[in-house]
Design an enzyme around this catalytic site. Structure first.
Site, PDB file in Angstrom:
ATOM      1  CE  LYS A 119      -4.567  -1.132   1.674  1.00  0.00           C
ATOM      2  NZ  LYS A 119      -5.589  -0.781   2.664  1.00  0.00           N
ATOM      3  CE  LYS A 202      -6.567  -9.001  -1.898  1.00  0.00           C
ATOM      4  NZ  LYS A 202      -6.531  -8.403  -0.570  1.00  0.00           N
ATOM      5  CE  LYS A 205     -12.472  -3.557   0.537  1.00  0.00           C
ATOM      6  NZ  LYS A 205     -13.365  -3.819   1.638  1.00  0.00           N
TER       7      LYS A 205
HETATM    8  P1  TYM Z   1     -10.505  -6.233   4.213  1.00  0.00           P
HETATM    9  O1  TYM Z   1     -11.510  -5.185   4.494  1.00  0.00           O
HETATM   10  O2  TYM Z   1      -9.485  -5.999   3.158  1.00  0.00           O
HETATM   11  O3  TYM Z   1     -11.220  -7.599   3.879  1.00  0.00           O
HETATM   12  C1  TYM Z   1     -12.204  -8.151   4.728  1.00  0.00           C
HETATM   13  C2  TYM Z   1     -12.117  -9.662   4.755  1.00  0.00           C
HETATM   14  O4  TYM Z   1     -12.267 -10.183   3.433  1.00  0.00           O
HETATM   15  C3  TYM Z   1     -11.186 -11.056   3.125  1.00  0.00           C
HETATM   16  N1  TYM Z   1     -10.886 -10.930   1.693  1.00  0.00           N
HETATM   17  C4  TYM Z   1     -10.775 -11.981   0.866  1.00  0.00           C
HETATM   18  N2  TYM Z   1     -10.922 -13.303   1.074  1.00  0.00           N
HETATM   19  C5  TYM Z   1     -10.769 -14.121   0.004  1.00  0.00           C
HETATM   20  N3  TYM Z   1     -10.478 -13.660  -1.235  1.00  0.00           N
HETATM   21  C6  TYM Z   1     -10.322 -12.341  -1.492  1.00  0.00           C
HETATM   22  N4  TYM Z   1     -10.065 -11.909  -2.721  1.00  0.00           N
HETATM   23  C7  TYM Z   1     -10.477 -11.437  -0.400  1.00  0.00           C
HETATM   24  N5  TYM Z   1     -10.420 -10.084  -0.300  1.00  0.00           N
HETATM   25  C8  TYM Z   1     -10.652  -9.799   0.992  1.00  0.00           C
HETATM   26  C9  TYM Z   1     -10.038 -10.549   3.985  1.00  0.00           C
HETATM   27  O5  TYM Z   1      -9.056 -11.553   4.187  1.00  0.00           O
HETATM   28  C10 TYM Z   1     -10.750 -10.184   5.260  1.00  0.00           C
HETATM   29  O6  TYM Z   1     -10.954 -11.312   6.085  1.00  0.00           O
HETATM   30  N6  TYM Z   1      -7.209  -5.766   7.929  1.00  0.00           N
HETATM   31  C11 TYM Z   1      -8.516  -6.287   7.590  1.00  0.00           C
HETATM   32  C12 TYM Z   1      -9.641  -5.695   8.420  1.00  0.00           C
HETATM   33  C13 TYM Z   1      -9.469  -5.838   9.903  1.00  0.00           C
HETATM   34  C14 TYM Z   1      -9.569  -7.047  10.637  1.00  0.00           C
HETATM   35  C15 TYM Z   1      -9.358  -6.671  12.013  1.00  0.00           C
HETATM   36  C16 TYM Z   1      -9.802  -8.371  10.292  1.00  0.00           C
HETATM   37  C17 TYM Z   1      -9.210  -4.838  10.781  1.00  0.00           C
HETATM   38  N7  TYM Z   1      -9.139  -5.335  12.057  1.00  0.00           N
HETATM   39  C18 TYM Z   1      -9.381  -7.636  13.022  1.00  0.00           C
HETATM   40  C19 TYM Z   1      -9.819  -9.340  11.325  1.00  0.00           C
HETATM   41  C20 TYM Z   1      -9.618  -8.951  12.676  1.00  0.00           C
HETATM   42  C21 TYM Z   1      -8.785  -5.948   6.129  1.00  0.00           C
HETATM   43  O7  TYM Z   1      -8.207  -5.074   5.563  1.00  0.00           O
HETATM   44  O8  TYM Z   1      -9.786  -6.662   5.588  1.00  0.00           O
END
Ligand code: TYM
Length: 340
Positions: A119, A202, A205
């Protein structure tokens, strides 16, 4: 390893930084629903708005995205009575524990995070300080509830290892057994849903091309079109799952099927062995529309009642604080803060 017994508790979060994708749904949200319905754990799910602003968010869009994400959780099957559902900024204990963890975690740990490197890119000097500290706040999200299990997609694995490191270092530095060593739950066929036009990337969004992903707000027509136009190779489906080796686009479509239908990859391959992808994609499009279109319809309906969404988030935040407040107070005591 910890000797203390912690209550089985699930926490996970999603950023309201854009629309929800099929990756978020299969890798995270659908599994959140399964864990809620299993009834074996208390389940806490959060819209992590404080994380979202580590990169620029237009304020009005952030508000809308947070409500839409909440609608997505509910439409996908999260019941705000069974689970605690809220947005992070309404529970200030996340940021408060996050600060303590900023003082526990080391710069070197943060610098090694692949998400930071991706990022921040080449111009790390211009990235926000929040983006660098992002994983410490994530550790706080989890540990402020003494969560024992965290369901996520594959891409969050490194952050969860860091969460374990933070808990271990805190416990060690202060000579306590206070924070649990959290278990990541990365399970199922679709923990890494890939880009529909390039199976080595991957599904995200933030990709500039909308054809690369399925959005949870897409109409039935859009879903079907995107799947039918997804990239594949000229060979038919193999006889066994091993035959997907070296065929990233083929593997991705099979994984998506398995995730949507709650089947194993082996079963999907056995059921479709020898089929040409043109036909497989038609069937997959039907399956995806059947599973996803009701969710987008329900999201749209819920979005017509933003006051109701805000009420749900407010109530969720109150319930979350009931757990978080005593844990923060105990943390302050351990660290030696005067509380009068
Ligand atoms: P974020 O918002 O990017 O994504 C949310 C969840 O979706 C999963 N994900 C995917 N799984 C499979 N294939 C994909 N292409 C894909 N894209 C996204 C992510 O693995 C995630 O589980 N850092 C985290 C948010 C967060 C969080 C936390 C998660 C903040 N605090 C505490 C767990 C516990 C994030 O950016 O997710």
């Amino acid at each position: 390893m910890s000797d203390t017994t912690f209550k089985p508790r699930v926490f996970s979060g999603i950023q309201p930084s854009g629309g929800l994708t099929l990756g978020n749904y299969l890798g995270a949200m659908k599994r959140f629903v399964d864990m809620q319905d299993a009834g074996t754990h208390e389940t806490i799910y959060c819209m992590v708005d404080l994380h979202a602003i580590t990169v620029w968010q237009d304020p009005a869009t952030l508000t809308r995205n947070t409500r839409e994400l909440c609608a997505g959780f509910i439409a996908a099957g999260i019941d705000p009575e069974k689970s605690i559902l809220f947005n992070q900024s309404q529970v200030p204990e996340h940021a408060q524990l996050g600060w303590i963890f900023n003082c526990v975690a080391r710069m070197g740990w943060m610098g090694r995070m692949t998400q930071w490197k991706d990022k921040a890119g080449k111009n790390a000097e211009a990235a926000s300080l929040g983006l660098f500290a992002y994983p410490a706040l994530m550790a706080a999200d989890i540990l402020i509830y003494h969560a024992t299990h965290v369901p996520v997609g594959e891409d969050q694995k490194q952050h969860l290892e860091l969460t374990r490191d933070v808990a271990t270092k805190f416990n060690h530095d202060f000579g306590v057994d206070f924070f649990p060593i959290t278990e990541p739950v990365i399970e199922g066929a679709a923990t890494r849903v890939m880009n529909l036009q390039d199976g080595t990337k991957k599904m995200s969004k933030s990709d500039p091309s909308d054809r690369t992903r399925i959005n949870m707000t897409d109409t039935a027509d859009e879903i079907a079109k995107k799947i039918k136009k997804a990239k594949t190779d000229p060979d038919p489906l193999p006889e066994t799952a091993e035959g997907l080796e070296g065929r990233p686009e083929a593997r991705n479509l099979v994984n998506i099927w398995a995730g949507l239908a709650d089947q194993t990859v082996e079963d999907v391959v056995a059921q479709n062995a020898g089929k040409m992808f043109g036909y497989f994609k038609q069937d997959l499009a039907e399956l995806a529309v059947e599973k996803l279109a009701p969710i987008s319809t329900e999201m749209a309906r819920l979005m017509e009642e933003p006051a109701e969404i805000d009420r749900i988030l407010g109530r969720g935040a109150e319930r979350a604080r009931e757990i978080a407040t005593p844990i923060l107070e105990k943390t302050y005591d351990i660290v030696g803060m005067v509380r009068s």
